[in-house]
Structure formats: structure tokens, C-alpha cells
Scaffold this active site. Structure first.
Site, mmCIF file in Angstrom:
data_model
loop_
_atom_site.group_PDB
_atom_site.id
_atom_site.type_symbol
_atom_site.label_atom_id
_atom_site.label_comp_id
_atom_site.label_asym_id
_atom_site.label_seq_id
_atom_site.Cartn_x
_atom_site.Cartn_y
_atom_site.Cartn_z
ATOM 1 N N HIS A 75 -15.401 -21.445 -95.057
ATOM 2 C CA HIS A 75 -13.956 -21.683 -95.089
ATOM 3 C C HIS A 75 -13.577 -22.227 -96.465
ATOM 4 C CE1 HIS A 75 -13.207 -22.061 -90.456
ATOM 5 N NE2 HIS A 75 -13.826 -20.956 -90.794
ATOM 6 N N TYR A 204 -4.652 -28.276 -88.374
ATOM 7 C CA TYR A 204 -4.356 -29.619 -87.874
ATOM 8 C C TYR A 204 -2.838 -29.702 -87.733
ATOM 9 C CZ TYR A 204 -9.085 -30.913 -89.444
ATOM 10 O OH TYR A 204 -10.446 -30.977 -89.635
ATOM 11 N N PRO A 296 -12.819 -38.024 -85.084
ATOM 12 C CA PRO A 296 -13.159 -36.641 -85.448
ATOM 13 C C PRO A 296 -12.188 -35.982 -86.412
ATOM 14 C CG PRO A 296 -12.271 -36.741 -83.219
ATOM 15 C CD PRO A 296 -12.455 -38.154 -83.659
ATOM 16 N N LYS A 300 -16.027 -35.449 -89.994
ATOM 17 C CA LYS A 300 -16.957 -36.181 -90.848
ATOM 18 C C LYS A 300 -18.178 -36.752 -90.135
ATOM 19 C CE LYS A 300 -14.743 -35.441 -94.578
ATOM 20 N NZ LYS A 300 -15.292 -34.418 -95.475
ATOM 21 N N TYR A 394 -12.148 -33.656 -98.138
ATOM 22 C CA TYR A 394 -12.473 -32.785 -97.017
ATOM 23 C C TYR A 394 -13.792 -32.050 -97.252
ATOM 24 C CZ TYR A 394 -11.521 -29.787 -92.966
ATOM 25 O OH TYR A 394 -11.585 -29.163 -91.751
#
Length: 402
Positions: A75, A204, A296, A300, A394
Site C-alpha cells: 500500500h 479511516y 489499534p 502499530k 504511519y
């Protein structure tokens, strides 16, 4: 009592313990793993599936990356939807070509178990009465019971990879450890389904009805979550009720594409931030969930555990291959620097993306906090430097240098 001996005793056969064992074995450092549950139970646990580059690198070094590269999906970005408006965080653009890998933790565990079995490395499953002894001395040992037989495992070092509820952290006397905890006023109701993902990258979503996450495990298997109160019960949610609520929280054009189906697994996970200091006690070293828990949001948990594994592995190599046992003393200090940075990112993402309007536990009232976090999210989403800050964290901060 039957006597055993090894260099490193690893408590816990989850991905952390298995990865550490595999890395050490590749370097000729003997290790034995002790696990309280069955191999089938370990192999079937459903967990997260987004891997930082540092985690991918460790799996490659351990020699267990072939299936991951064949079946996993790289990704190069992800999305944040803010009340229906979609923003894409281009990881490739903002991090100089870095990305993350979508590959389920269940698959990683199975790959590591297969590799350990192939090399006939010793693992004791379904062990009971596990006790870590003399961790503060130069001669620690582990006692446990297996099939009615008592065992004593002598070792040089103990790696506590047995999770939040394991014996490792509890071995450190209460007066010699400090525990930091933040319990969030909501949980995640998650559904796993054999349906194609609604999008080829994670989404998200912040919505007035609460947070939602559209994730995946493969091109044919999806993982979705919605924010629910901590008092919610999973049995109150039928599959249809879950899908209906998820559609309301996802952006309209995304919800229209959502393919629904029977759930394979459905559960509610509470959210917490937790850190134990120090992460070492004599010759006992805490790894992963034994030392820290992250919410979550941001994926991580496994990655932070892998960072601990990589650090401990490098220090053990220094100890045995370069005759530098003093290097082991730096583990906790080095690990905690990255732990706190990662905890901060997960806490920050959780604050920005969840609905706090009904929260009565924060320092300020929930409605005010909600306004702060909406402004925070809008600030970062509206500028390149804000998107870059999110992207860099990220994909994963650098692993500690040894």
C-alpha cells in the site's frame, strides 16, 4: 524434574516470540520457546495486518518472507474521511518512496511456525505453571509443567513475549516498575468477512455517528470496524445491523460499493494505551504487549513489537558474536524511546478520529474536546507538511540503532 539448557528462553509463541526465535536461530543462538496455549490456538488468532517496512525487513532477515511477498499487498497510501470528505495520504510521495504491506498477522504466525517446525527448533506448547526465577542473577531459569512432567530450563537470558496478561511483566516486583495507562471511553466492534474489500487502501472515517475503518486481509477477505460504547455487547449486533451502521459512517460513494456477507468472526476490542517502565529486569527483557499496548488506530501494535524484537535480537548478537554482554543493559532505554513516540502517534490518531462528544472522562468536556480534535484534523489535512507528518509516522519511525 527434567533439566534443559539454552541460551535464550522465550516466553510466548506469538509472532514476537516466534520471530525472535527464528532470527536468533539463523545466527546460531540457541533458544527454546514456552507457550501456555496450544499451537492451533496460536495459529488461529486473528489480529492486525498492516506491516511497516521495518517489520517486512525483519521477516526477510528471518527467512520467512516468501509467502508474504507472493500474497501480500503493498500500500502506497491510505485515506482519512472527515465527515464524508476524503483525503488521501500519499505515503510514497511524502516519505520518499516508503510504503506498508497488507499481510495478516495470522499468516505471519503460520509462516513462522512452519519455519520453526522445519528446523526442528524446540517449542513447548500448552505449558502450565510457568515461573521465571532468579532474573536478577547471572543464572536465570524457568520452571514449567508439561504433560505432567516438571521442567527446569536454565538459560542466559529470558525474553518475555507473552503478552499483556503473561507472567513476564508480573515477574518484575511492583515497586520496581511503573505502569502508565490510558483507557479510552469506547471500543471497536470488528467483523471479518469473505467479501472483497470496499477499497484497495485503508479508509479511516470520522463521522458524527462515530469512527469506522475499512480494512482488508486479502482481495477476497475484508476487515471492518465501527466505534461502539464500552458497555456494548457483541451479541447485540447482527451482521445486518453491523453492515447498516458501517454504511452510514463511510463516505456515500464508498458505502454504495460495499459488498456484505456473513461474518467469519465478530468481536469487540477495548482501546487502551499502556507502557511499563523499565522494559528489562536483570536478565529478563519485555517484548511487545508484555511491555506496551497501543490502540489499534494506525496499526502499530505488531509493528512496535517487531521493533522490540529487532532491537533485542541485535543486542543478543552483540553479546554472543562480539562478546559485548554490556550491550544488553541498553535495551530498555533504546526501546522506550520508540515506544513512547509510537504510543503518542496512536493516541493522537485515536483522539482525532473518534467521537468524544459523550465522553465524561477527559480533562475537558467531550464536546469541547471534539471541537479541538476536529480543528486538529482539519489543520493537518489542509497542508502538505501536515500530511507528511502523518505519512512519516504511519510508515514507521526508524528502528533503534545499536
Amino acid at each position: 524434574m527434567q533439566s534443559l539448557k539454552t541460551k535464550v528462553a522465550i516466553i510466548g509463541a506469538g509472532p514476537s516470540g516466534l520471530l525472535l526465535g527464528q532470527l536468533l536461530a539463523k545466527q546460531g543462538i540457541d533458544n527454546i520457546i514456552i507457550e501456555r496455549v496450544s499451537a492451533d490456538y496460536v495459529a488461529s488468532r486473528i489480529r492486525a495486518g498492516i506491516l511497516e517496512q521495518g517489520t517486512v525487513d525483519l521477516l526477510e532477515e528471518a527467512g520467512v518472507s516468501e509467502r508474504m511477498h507472493a500474497e501480500g499487498h503493498v500500500h502506497t497510501g491510505f485515506e482519512i474521511a472527515h465527515f464524508g470528505k476524503r483525503y488521501r495520504i500519499d505515503l510514497d510521495k511524502y516519505t520518499g518512496g516508503k510504503s506498508v504491506m497488507c499481510y495478516g498477522q495470522t499468516e505471519i504466525t503460520q509462516d513462522l511456525m512452519a519455519a520453526r517446525s522445519e528446523k526442528a527448533l524446540v517449542t513447548y506448547y500448552e505449558s502450565s505453571n510457568v515461573v521465571l526465577n532468579d532474573a536478577k542473577t547471572d543464572n536465570p531459569f524457568v520452571t514449567f509443567e508439561q504433560d505432567g512432567q516438571q521442567y527446569k530450563l536454565e538459560c542466559d537470558y529470558i525474553a518475555g513475549c507473552d503478552g499483556f496478561h503473561g507472567v513476564s511483566r508480573q515477574t518484575i516486583p511492583k515497586e520496581q516498575r511503573t505502569e502508565f495507562e490510558r483507557v479510552y471511553p469506547f471500543g471497536w466492534l470488528g467483523v471479518l468477512s469473505d467479501t472483497p474489500p470496499v477499497h484497495d487502501e485503508l479508509i479511516y472515517a470520522k463521522h458524527e455517528r462515530g469512527f469506522a475503518l475499512a480494512s482488508m486481509r486479502s482481495p477476497t477477505r475484508s476487515r471492518y470496524y465501527i466505534q461502539v460504547p464500552t458497555t456494548e455487547k457483541v451479541e447485540n449486533w447482527s451482521d445486518d445491523a453491523f453492515w447498516d451502521e458501517l454504511k452510514k459512517r463511510l463516505p456515500g460513494e464508498v458505502a454504495e460499493r460495499l459488498v456484505t456477507g456473513p461474518s467469519i468472526e465478530k468481536s469487540i476490542a477495548p482501546l487502551r494505551s499502556f507502557v511499563c517502565e523499565p522494559m528489562q529486569y536483570g536478565r529478563l527483557y519485555l517484548v511487545g504487549d508484555a511491555a506496551h499496548i497501543v490502540p489499534p488506530t494506525g496499526a502499530k501494535g505488531l509493528n512496535l513489537a517487531a521493533s522490540d524484537v529487532g532491537l533485542l535480537y541485535k543486542l543478543l548478537c552483540k553479546c554472543y558474536q562480539q562478546n559485548q554482554p554490556q550491550a544488553m543493559q541498553s535495551y530498555s532505554e533504546l526501546a522506550l524511546k520508540r515506544v513512547w513516540q509510537t504510543e503518542r502517534f496512536s493516541w493522537w490518531m485515536s483522539n482525532m478520529l473518534h467521537d468524544y462528544r459523550d465522553d465524561k472522562t477527559s480533562a475537558t468536556d467531550g464536546l469541547t474536546f471534539e471541537r479541538f480534535m476536529n480543528a486538529e484534523l482539519e489543520f493537518y489535512m489542509s497542508r502538505d507538511d501536515g500530511l507528511r507528518i502523518i505519512a512519516e509516522q504511519y510508515v514507521g519511525l526508524p528502528h533503534p540503532l545499536v
